[in-house]
Design a protein around this motif. Structure first.
Motif, short mmCIF file in Angstrom:
data_model
loop_
_atom_site.label_atom_id
_atom_site.label_comp_id
_atom_site.label_asym_id
_atom_site.label_seq_id
_atom_site.Cartn_x
_atom_site.Cartn_y
_atom_site.Cartn_z
N ASP A 216 -16.25 -66.08 -36.41
CA ASP A 216 -17.62 -66.37 -35.98
C ASP A 216 -18.64 -65.86 -36.99
N TYR A 217 -18.39 -64.68 -37.54
CA TYR A 217 -19.33 -64.11 -38.50
C TYR A 217 -19.40 -64.96 -39.76
N SER B 209 -15.95 -54.38 -30.68
CA SER B 209 -15.25 -54.71 -31.92
C SER B 209 -13.84 -55.19 -31.62
N TYR C 128 -13.93 -62.49 -34.23
CA TYR C 128 -15.24 -62.06 -34.69
C TYR C 128 -15.42 -62.35 -36.18
N GLN C 129 -14.35 -62.20 -36.94
CA GLN C 129 -14.40 -62.53 -38.36
C GLN C 129 -14.72 -64.01 -38.55
N VAL D 76 -21.73 -58.18 -33.67
CA VAL D 76 -20.46 -58.75 -34.16
C VAL D 76 -19.90 -57.87 -35.28
N ASN D 77 -18.77 -57.24 -35.03
CA ASN D 77 -18.06 -56.48 -36.05
C ASN D 77 -16.86 -57.31 -36.51
N PRO D 78 -16.92 -57.88 -37.72
CA PRO D 78 -15.86 -58.82 -38.13
C PRO D 78 -14.63 -58.15 -38.73
#
Length: 660
Positions: free
Chosen positions: A465-466, A629, A462-463, A603-605
């Motif tokens: 992608d963000y 998350s 997610y990090q 999205v929670n990075p």
């Protein structure tokens, strides 16, 4: 010759006479040194020989052998349960002469060995014979010590043996060493004594002993540091000969009680890897701990460049142990400890490049460089070095997004139009790489790593992608996708959870939950506080929440407001190894997601860094999670939605039942 079965018990009642006591320890059959002692030029009346038969040696056969050799003033002690070190202690206890000399039965000495030592001996110094060959091992034998001081040395009960006696005297009394000269006065070891026990175990024990003396005066501290470096070098020389034993050596260093192991002396080979971590131990900063864990995880030895954070961050010496066994040279640059200004990043990079040039003179470029950005300056220095050494493999890690804050807003100060910044752009352009857009310093740091690093490390998908979601250049996005790897933060070996026994009281009739991190009254663990306040069953009211945070007063105020003062204990942050130790003693550990629903959408990075430490504790973990998350996907024993006090109350009931 006298066979003494009292093993030295009488010696403390005897008066010390002039002369030398030679303590010869025998742990195997041959003993050529006895014949050498018979040929000494020193007056035999000044010589006492104590032969200590250790282990399974037959005292009867040795008695006959000793009588044939006729060593001066010979007495024999039989110590069937003693090893080498304890045999040496028994000989010291039995000595009746003014000075004591240690030797082993398999070694040899020159004919003027004792005469030269006697001439150089004194009550305030150590006399030392030369070792042959000249490049032979550094051993405690061939040294002449004042007997009374040696026996009176204030050592721990298990600090036995000639090497530890010598070390104790040099630290406790500051005794200088007077070298004697001449091949005919030399001590010749029969073997190289390069075993793991001689070259690693013994030096580690000596380091522990001399550091235990401590002391506040500068000369004593300097003496301890010099001796510790010397012993660390012995370990390093062993590693040069036995590189495959590094894991074994590291395990022993990890198990040591020494507070300040001389890791730079141990890792004395020029490192092929460089770590650039603006935050690095011993400073109390999460990014520093994670960078150190990455070095340990890799198993390589690194030179390290970091920032001198003194006065801005507290010091936690225990964190040095994480990467210490994998650290060679270190440089703490005295540049401004700022997070955002480009000027401070640039100064860190310029000074770091100067250190690298000095370190690598005659060695060529580093094979690899690792940098970690929470502090963005790490990537600026690594990028500048990569541009000058393109063959070096650069691994760049992002802990969190740099140019976006926790609310999703752009952050970062402006890049100055300096010669350094222009040189970076010129080199990027010359290599045909994408150029950064705008003048945001944090965006530049991200971009430099994106286009120059050979591997990009993100802690969760997610990090990645963000961060790529706000990258403005599709070409750069495609480049990052090819080089990106997902690598969660490392978990330390189990031994680290037991290195420090932290004396924090935990009542046996309560169920204990621990939370380590920031506290905000309007979000996060306030769900748990409200759930505790609303709990009406006796079991749930047995739960005690222990909070360790930078703002314990705020926690205490909130607990009082909810009538929880007796069930919520607010504390300041613990030293890192103390935190790990307490984590394994608690019944449950609490971790919470950052609340990003309003700012980052689905999205929670962010994956909390403490998760890696919790995972290694073996304790149940309760996560306050946001949907989808990275934390919600971990192996949590308990979970409840962030902001849902009712769900938290149900989890409290389960934890209380499990903790009966």
């Amino acid at each position: 010759m006298e066979l003494d079965s009292t093993m030295g018990e009488r010696s403390h009642r005897d008066a010390i006479a002039p002369g030398l006591t030679v303590v010869v320890t025998a742990v195997e059959a041959a003993s050529p040194i006895l014949a050498d002692l018979r040929r000494q030029t020193l007056d035999p009346a000044l010589i006492e020989t104590i032969l200590v038969l250790a282990g399974r040696l037959d005292p009867d056969s040795w008695t006959a052998h000793a009588g044939t050799d006729g060593a001066p003033g010979l007495r024999v002690l039989h110590a069937p349960n003693a090893d080498q070190r304890h045999a040496e202690e028994l000989g010291l206890a039995a000595a009746t002469r003014q000075f004591v000399v240690f030797a082993t039965g398999v070694d040899s000495v020159g004919e003027r060995f004792l005469a030269a030592l006697w001439e150089a001996a004194g009550p305030d110094r150590v006399a030392a014979a030369p070792i042959t060959p000249a490049d032979g091992p550094d051993i405690p034998y061939g040294k002449c010590l004042p007997t009374a001081l040696a026996r009176a040395s204030d050592r721990p009960a298990d600090a036995t043996g000639a090497a530890l006696v010598l070390a104790a005297l040099q630290v406790e009394h500051g005794l200088p060493v007077r070298e004697v000269a001449g091949v005919d006065a030399a001590y010749a070891p029969a073997t190289s004594r390069t075993s793991f026990a001689d070259s690693v175990v013994e030096p580690v024990r000596i380091i522990e002993l001399i550091q235990a003396y401590g002391g506040t005066d500068r000369p004593r501290r300097d003496a301890v540091a010099r001796m510790a470096d010397h012993e660390g070098t012995r370990i390093g020389e062993y590693l040069l000969r036995h590189p495959d034993d590094r894991d074994k050596v590291v395990a022993l260093l990890d198990a040591s009680t020494a507070a300040d192991m001389p890791y730079a002396a141990v890792n004395r080979v020029p490192a092929a890897a460089l770590a650039v971590a603006f935050a690095f131990p011993p400073y109390t900063e999460t990014s520093a701990v994670v960078a150190a864990k990455r070095l340990r995880e890799s198993g390589e030895v690194y030179d390290v460049i970091s920032n001198r954070m003194q006065g801005v961050r507290q010091v936690d010496p225990t964190t040095v142990r994480i990467a210490g066994p994998f650290t060679a040279r270190t440089a703490e640059l005295p540049t401004p400890t700022y997070f955002a200004p480009w000027s401070s990043m640039e100064e860190f990079a310029r000074r770091g490049l100067a250190v690298i040039r000095e370190w690598r003179t005659g060695l060529g470029p580093y094979r690899t460089v690792y940098s970690r950005a929470h502090f963005a300056a790490s990537h600026v220095l690594a990028a500048a070095y990569k541009l000058t050494s393109p063959a070096t493999f650069w691994r760049a890690e992002f802990s969190d997004p740099l140019s976006r804050d926790v609310n999703g807003a752009e952050r970062g100060e402006r890049v100055g139009r300096t010669a350094f910044a222009r040189a970076l752009l010129k080199r990027l352009r010359a290599q045909g790489l994408p150029m950064p857009r705008g003048r945001n310093a944090f965006a530049w740091c991200e971009h430099l790593a994106y286009v120059l690093a050979d591997e990009l490390v993100f802690t969760n998908a997610y990090q990645l992608d963000y961060m790529l979601g706000y990258c403005p250049d599709p070409r750069t996005v495609a480049l990052v996708r090819r080089k990106a790897v997902i690598r969660p933060q490392p978990t330390l070996p189990d031994a680290f959870y037991r290195m420090v026994a932290w004396p924090y009281p935990l009542a046996a009739d309560r169920v204990h939950i621990g939370y380590f991190g920031n506290f905000y009254a309007n979000r996060g663990i306030d769900d748990v506080l409200r759930a505790m306040a609303e709990a009406d069953d006796a079991q749930s009211r047995r739960i005690v929440l222990h909070v360790f945070t930078k703002n314990p007063d705020e926690v205490a105020r909130r607990a009082r407001a909810l009538d929880l003062a007796d069930r919520v204990h607010a504390n300041a942050y613990l030293p890192y190894l103390a935190f790990l130790n307490l984590a394994v003693r608690l019944d449950c550990l609490l971790v919470n997601d950052a609340d990003t629903v309003q700012t980052h959408g689905a999205v929670n990075p962010y994956l909390p860094s403490k998760w890696a430490d919790y995972a290694g504790s073996g304790r149940p973990v309760w996560g306050l999670v946001s949907p989808g998350s990275a934390l919600s996907e971990q192996s949590l024993m308990y979970r409840s939605p962030l902001g849902d006090a009712a769900a938290a109350r149900a989890v409290l009931t389960r934890i209380a039942a499990a903790g009966k």
